[in-house]
Design an enzyme around this catalytic site. Structure first.
Site, short mmCIF file in Angstrom:
data_model
loop_
_atom_site.label_atom_id
_atom_site.label_comp_id
_atom_site.label_asym_id
_atom_site.label_seq_id
_atom_site.Cartn_x
_atom_site.Cartn_y
_atom_site.Cartn_z
N GLU A 179 1.00 -0.80 0.13
CA GLU A 179 -0.08 0.10 -0.23
C GLU A 179 0.82 0.77 0.43
O GLU A 179 1.47 1.61 1.34
CB GLU A 179 -0.72 0.01 0.85
N ARG A 205 0.37 10.30 0.67
CA ARG A 205 1.21 11.24 1.54
C ARG A 205 2.16 11.61 1.70
O ARG A 205 2.30 12.87 1.86
CB ARG A 205 1.15 10.68 3.28
N THR A 253 -4.41 6.14 1.78
CA THR A 253 -5.08 7.36 2.43
C THR A 253 -6.05 7.57 1.56
O THR A 253 -5.52 9.49 0.98
CB THR A 253 -3.71 8.33 2.84
N LYS A 297 -10.93 -1.86 5.67
CA LYS A 297 -9.63 -1.81 6.43
C LYS A 297 -9.97 -1.68 8.44
O LYS A 297 -11.22 -0.19 8.17
CB LYS A 297 -9.03 -0.34 6.10
#
Ligand code: 3PG
Length: 217
Positions: A40, A44, A68, A132
């Site tokens: 993943e 960011r 994210t 998640k």
């Protein structure tokens, strides 16, 4: 790829924050040489989309998701960059149609983030059955996930947030945990110092954790 196929490819998913495009290929090699197949990449850093594309180009054998993801624009950018799956820290009214369309039109599955029973039930009603659990440790950790199995046995979770190599096996032993995510395999410090050897060793340890797990109810 379905969410079940994603889960069967991964027991441990390294969660990456990468700042420099030059790190993409050696990092992908280090993780793959340690035996990990699913990664993943978080949104960011300003170059995260290009870095995901660079990693895919360097290692087409890896399954690389964009994490994210917070807005429909993020979803679009991630799909354009070649993300194989999407991960969001939560699920918002704007994100729901974007993630649903990603699956229906492009066959790209999502792991939306939940932290409560009601959020898990709402996500399930919307058709998301792989979730998640974030932030796993602060939100109740192992005992919380264990308690969810009774009323929600059909849901599968990827707990992430505050999990270490030492804690990961306990999570993986739960019947409703398909995989565990974490930044401990390739923390930003090791990436910034280009310590590919240390990352590869961490990946090897993580991948061994995944293959030696037995589920207990
Ligand atoms: C995530 O976005 O999934 C988490 O920030 C990763 O959590 P960790 O850094 O505590 O492993």
């Amino acid at each position: 790829m379905t969410i079940d196929e994603l889960f069967s490819a991964a027991s441990i998913i390294p969660v990456l924050t990468v700042n420099n495009r030059t790190d993409a290929a050696p990092l992908a090699d280090a993780l793959a040489s340690g035996g990990l197949r699913v990664i993943e990449m978080t949104l960011r850093s300003s170059d995260a989309l290009s870095i995901l594309a660079d990693m895919k180009a360097a290692r087409p054998d890896l399954i690389i998701g964009m994490g994210t993801v917070r807005t429909p624009g993020d979803v679009e950018g991630a799909i354009d960059a070649g993300a194989d799956f999407l991960v969001s820290p939560g699920l918002t009214p704007a994100l729901i149609p974007a993630l649903t369309t990603a699956w229906q039109s492009a066959g790209i599955p999502s792991l939306p983030g939940i932290a409560t029973v009601s959020e898990a039930m709402s996500a399930c009603e919307l058709g998301f059955t792989g979730l998640k659990f974030f932030p796993a440790e602060p939100a109740g950790g192992l005992s919380y996930l264990k308690a969810l199995y009774g009323p929600l046995p059909d849901l599968r979770f990827c707990p992430t947030g505050g999990i270490s190599a030492e804690r990961a096996p306990d999570y993986l032993s739960l019947p409703n945990v398909s995989c565990v995510g974490g930044s401990w395999i390739a923390p930003t410090g090791l990436i910034e110092t280009a310590d590919w050897q240390a990352i590869s060793v961490n990946a090897q340890t993580a991948s061994a954790l995944g293959s030696s797990q037995t589920k207990t109810v």
